[in-house]
Design an enzyme around this catalytic site. Sequence first.
Site, mmCIF file in Angstrom:
data_model
loop_
_atom_site.group_PDB
_atom_site.id
_atom_site.type_symbol
_atom_site.label_atom_id
_atom_site.label_comp_id
_atom_site.label_asym_id
_atom_site.label_seq_id
_atom_site.Cartn_x
_atom_site.Cartn_y
_atom_site.Cartn_z
ATOM 1 N N HIS A 47 0.820 -1.212 0.000
ATOM 2 C CA HIS A 47 0.000 0.000 0.000
ATOM 3 C C HIS A 47 0.856 1.265 0.000
ATOM 4 O O HIS A 47 0.361 2.345 -0.313
ATOM 5 C CB HIS A 47 -0.983 0.006 1.181
ATOM 6 C CG HIS A 47 -0.400 0.372 2.511
ATOM 7 N ND1 HIS A 47 -0.103 -0.573 3.485
ATOM 8 C CD2 HIS A 47 -0.072 1.572 3.064
ATOM 9 C CE1 HIS A 47 0.372 0.037 4.548
ATOM 10 N NE2 HIS A 47 0.407 1.334 4.328
ATOM 11 N N ASP A 98 0.292 -7.476 1.570
ATOM 12 C CA ASP A 98 0.748 -6.088 1.704
ATOM 13 C C ASP A 98 2.275 -5.978 1.742
ATOM 14 O O ASP A 98 2.840 -5.252 2.564
ATOM 15 C CB ASP A 98 0.139 -5.441 2.950
ATOM 16 C CG ASP A 98 0.073 -3.927 2.819
ATOM 17 O OD1 ASP A 98 0.443 -3.400 1.747
ATOM 18 O OD2 ASP A 98 -0.323 -3.264 3.792
ATOM 19 N N SER A 156 4.499 2.922 7.738
ATOM 20 C CA SER A 156 4.291 1.751 6.892
ATOM 21 C C SER A 156 5.551 1.399 6.110
ATOM 22 O O SER A 156 6.162 2.258 5.470
ATOM 23 C CB SER A 156 3.163 2.011 5.893
ATOM 24 O OG SER A 156 1.920 1.732 6.458
#
Length: 374
Positions: A111, A142, A226
């Site tokens: 992402h 992911d 992230s």
Amino acid sequence: MTPVASGARWARGRRAVAVCAVVLALACGGVACSDDGGGDNRGSTAVGTPSAPSVPGIAAVEPPGPARDLEDAYHKVVVNVLPSVVQITTDDGLGSGIVYDNAGNIVTNAHVVGSATQFQVTLATGAQPVSAHLVAAYPPNDVAVIRLDNPPSDLRPASWGDSSALDVGTIVLAMGNPLGLSGSVSEGIVSALGRTQSESADGGGSSAVTIPNLIQTTAAINPGNSGGALVDLNGSVVGIPTLAAASGPNTPAPGIGFAIPSNTAKNLADQMIRDGRVTDSNRAALGITATTVVGRQGGTQGVGVVTVNPDSGAAHAGIQPGDVITAVNGTPTPTQSALSELLAGLKPGDVAKVDLLRADGSTATVDVTLGELP
């Protein structure tokens, strides 16, 4: 907890989960995008923070031995690992990444890369950003890999640890670029293992992706973390910070974050670097495309089958487009998210009992030999 709607300010940074709201830890590129006024980073440890000033009349006291030892351990980990953590910038936002090898491969979240294929990467040296391109991404877990176009000779690949050896209570540090604050560190513990979370773009029953076997941690994870590094006190990467919980719209739930285990990330990264894609996901699949079915009263009724892949387990079991899956192995599946979470706990080759509501109103239960998610 109230699901969080998708929001542009954090650039794909919000996703809802079936049990609680979850926020993708992806920043929009600066502190100003934060809803809390720009970066209350309580729980974060800034590298190089000066010691507290002395107070007249009060002698400075050295911390006791065990506390000093822990502080030294933290410092050693930060010095050794932070040079391996980079900032990745796209047109939509920014995230973090981990230098994987001297060839310039960098592991991050799918992402974080989104739909981009070209990136600007800022190394921990603080030099000018360098260009990079996409190697491959695997959204179901992911995980993604990008590669520097011209890797510098002084890259510092991270050391990867064995996430299967983690225990609840293990001290961990999260390193990344929360809210665009490069080179930030937060500390916490592993608070649970084996969590499964589903991200939803709209807060409803439709699931974008379900990630199994996540590490839950109290280390602060904010937008921009992230793709960074969750490390133990040996300085080994044991996870990739990915999600942060929220109790409602724009309301973070402190102390609840999630990371992809290092063993999963490393396995997928090796495949992407070697083959340009994931060839062995070890994720169970029925072999269908589906959507959540809403009944006449507005409630979810089950998972409607849209298409059935030829030669799949579902096809061999006689599942047809128009069927509604209402349960798997006796557990109700009112939404696509619920079905994805159930499948995340199974393996390819397992035989699952699938309850169906047929288009003519009849019911059936079929045995499906599960395939592998591509």
